[in-house]
Design an enzyme around this catalytic site. Structure first.
Site, PDB file in Angstrom:
ATOM      1  N   LYS A 193       0.842  -1.203   0.000  1.00 14.65           N
ATOM      2  CA  LYS A 193       0.000   0.000   0.000  1.00 14.65           C
ATOM      3  C   LYS A 193       0.875   1.251   0.000  1.00 14.65           C
ATOM      4  O   LYS A 193       1.554   1.542   0.974  1.00 14.65           O
ATOM      5  CB  LYS A 193      -0.916   0.044   1.225  1.00 14.65           C
ATOM      6  N   CYS A 300      13.507  10.375   7.271  1.00 13.59           N
ATOM      7  CA  CYS A 300      13.471   9.851   8.633  1.00 13.59           C
ATOM      8  C   CYS A 300      14.837   9.957   9.302  1.00 13.59           C
ATOM      9  O   CYS A 300      14.931  10.139  10.504  1.00 13.59           O
ATOM     10  CB  CYS A 300      12.976   8.422   8.641  1.00 13.59           C
TER      11      CYS A 300
END
Ligand code: NAI
Ligand code: MG
Length: 488
Positions: A193, A300
């Protein structure tokens, strides 16, 4: 003696501005609307949403919103494909992965343009970083597919089954590659996804899967928002791989407790970039800029906390500000752009809120003068000085082009301050002294420690975090392990 006449102005123009150098979008042909890619076919859904370009907020395409039933169907299809895919010899699986890698290289420009269009990152980054690395991951894991028993000797590795993979919007195609390549090499099938703001390169990847003649059902792509992701977590999968926020990562971990499903989490970060007074200063400035302004700071492992040794704080910050003034903010598709569009309105709001908090708490802000486009989502490169450890801008992940500067005097103090964070994903050390690099790397609680460089990635090198940055590793031989089950 003749006196030399002094000229009042230099014989060069006052400013060298770059002419616009936009990459054409013609190479990309988008459909008006996309379904779910399941079992090699496009399936319609009851609901859809529009995906836009963050540079001008214009719609790009309609995308399917997968329901719980749609997700369950995709997982069932992946499960039926698993039997024959996992039975193939590794050398056969490798051929498909090599093919995918080569097709990605061939179609790199098309993918790079679409990545910048849908996500907002500068074309020079999608072209020079995202695409080469995505292809490199497929090449690298293709090489392991027939050597799993050498990667894990005497442990009889076998595939886990169906992997559910949920990825974020900061490196859409690259995160897809990080997830899909090791899964397929290990003999698993996948349902992936993409993030709701950046589904388009994953949908274009379905065409690569078709071109590579991968057996239907081995790779399935379901689009949708967080509810689709949650449905995938709850579906009949054997493993979940998640990259995204710590908040959602924790929710997934709670959800999976006791189910026996395997889990890897790659979550947020608040990396320390530590600069010692013996470093090559100009090189460090480049590393600091790359560390925080690369991909608008939507990274990140971004070097979002700069720790400078007190004795060089002043000259370093001066150099940094000068360098920041040369950064070009604007159209992601312009080849000269250094900082593109912020990925979404939601992310822009979050950055603005945290920057306001920094001001309110008493930090000193600097932003170079730059004209931001009127439409779209933008944020100027920002640096905060006079930051205290307790400020929100020193503690929370901003995920934007915002740097917080703190100082230290001794290596011990640097380590103590750097480790004072709930996260532990990455860190940087700048010093000429090799023994100090090794000592720092040993004491920093971070999954990756870069020395005299930053934000360097390679498919052979494992990546992942400690503490609230998650667990499990992606990349390298380590990245295969979560996709394998062992008897011994
Ligand atoms: P998010 O964690 O909500 O989204 C990441 C992915 O998870 C998306 O595909 C999303 O649809 C999916 N998702 C959302 N809720 C879910 C649920 N309950 N179950 C399963 N899947 C779910 O991240 P978001 O909201 O886009 O960004 C918020 C913050 O998270 C950012 O500001 C940033 O600080 C951090 N972040 C960190 C990333 C990283 O690379 N570690 C990537 C993206 C965001
Ligand atoms: Mg979210």
């Amino acid at each position: 003696m003749t006196s030399v006449e002094k000229k009042s102005s230099a014989p060069v123009p006052a400013g060298w501005t770059y002419a616009p150098a936009p990459e054409s979008t013609e190479i990309v042909s988008l459909r008006d609307r996309y379904g779910l890619y399941v079992g090699g076919k496009w399936l319609e859904t009851a609901e859809r949403f529009t995906t836009i370009a963050p540079r001008d907020e214009l719609p790009l395409a309609e995308v399917a919103q997968a329901s719980e039933a749609d997700v369950a169907n995709a997982v069932a299809v992946a499960r039926s494909a698993f039997e024959s895919w996992s039975a193939l010899p590794g050398s056969e699986r490798a051929k498909y992965l090599f093919r995918i890698a080569r097709i990605l290289q061939e179609r790199a420009r098309e993918f790079a343009v679409l990545e910048s269009l849908n996500g907002g990152k500068p074309i020079k980054e999608s072209r020079d970083v995202d695409l080469p690395l995505a292809a490199a991951h497929f090449f690298y894991y293709a090489g392991w597919a027939d050597k799993l028993e050498y990667a894990f000797p005497n442990r009889a590795p076998r595939p886990v089954g169906v992997a559910g993979q949920i990825i974020p919007w900061n490196f859409p195609l690259l995160m897809l590659a990080w997830k899909i390549a090791p899964a397929l090499a290990g003999g698993n099938t996948v349902v992936l996804k993409p993030a709701e703001t950046t589904p388009l390169t994953a949908l274009l990847f379905c065409d690569v899967v078709r071109q590579a003649e991968l057996p239907p059902g081995v790779v399935n792509i379901v689009t949708g928002d967080g509810s689709t992701g949650a449905a995938l977590v709850d579906a009949d999968v054997d493993k979940i791989a998640f990259t995204g926020s710590t908040e959602v990562g924790k929710a997934i971990q709670r959800r999976l407790a006791g189910t026996g499903k395997k889990l890897t989490l790659e979550l947020g970060g608040k990396a320390a970039n530590i600069v010692f007074d013996d470093c090559a200063l100009d090189q460090a400035v480049e590393g600091i800029v790359n560390g925080i302004y690369f991909n608008q700071g939507h990274v990140c492992c971004a070097g979002s906390r700069l720790f400078v040794q007190e004795s060089i704080a002043e000259p370093l910050i001066e150099k940094l500000k000068k360098r920041m003034a040369t950064l070009r903010v604007g159209d992601p598709l312009d080849k000269n752009t250094d900082i593109g569009a912020i990925n979404s309105k939601i992310q822009l709001d979050k950055i603005e809120e945290l920057v306001q908090a920094g001001r309110d708490e008493g930090a000193e802000i600097y932003q170079p003068p730059c004209r931001l486009p009127e439409k779209g989502y933008w944020f100027a490169p920002t640096v905060f000085t006079n930051v205290a450890q307790s400020y929100r801008i020193a503690q929370e992940e901003i995920f934007g082009p915002v740097l917080s500067v703190l100082t230290f005097r001794t290596p011990d103090e640097a380590v103590e301050k750097a480790n004072n964070t709930p996260y532990g994903l990455s860190a940087g050390v700048w010093t000429e002294k090799g023994s100090r690099i090794l000592w720092m790397a040993e004491h920093l609680r971070a999954g990756v420690v870069w020395a005299n460089t930053f934000n360097r990635f390679d498919p052979t090198s494992p990546f992942g975090g400690y503490k609230e940055s998650g667990f499990g590793r992606e990349g390298g031989r380590h990245g295969l392990e979560p996709y394998l089950a062992f008897d011994a």
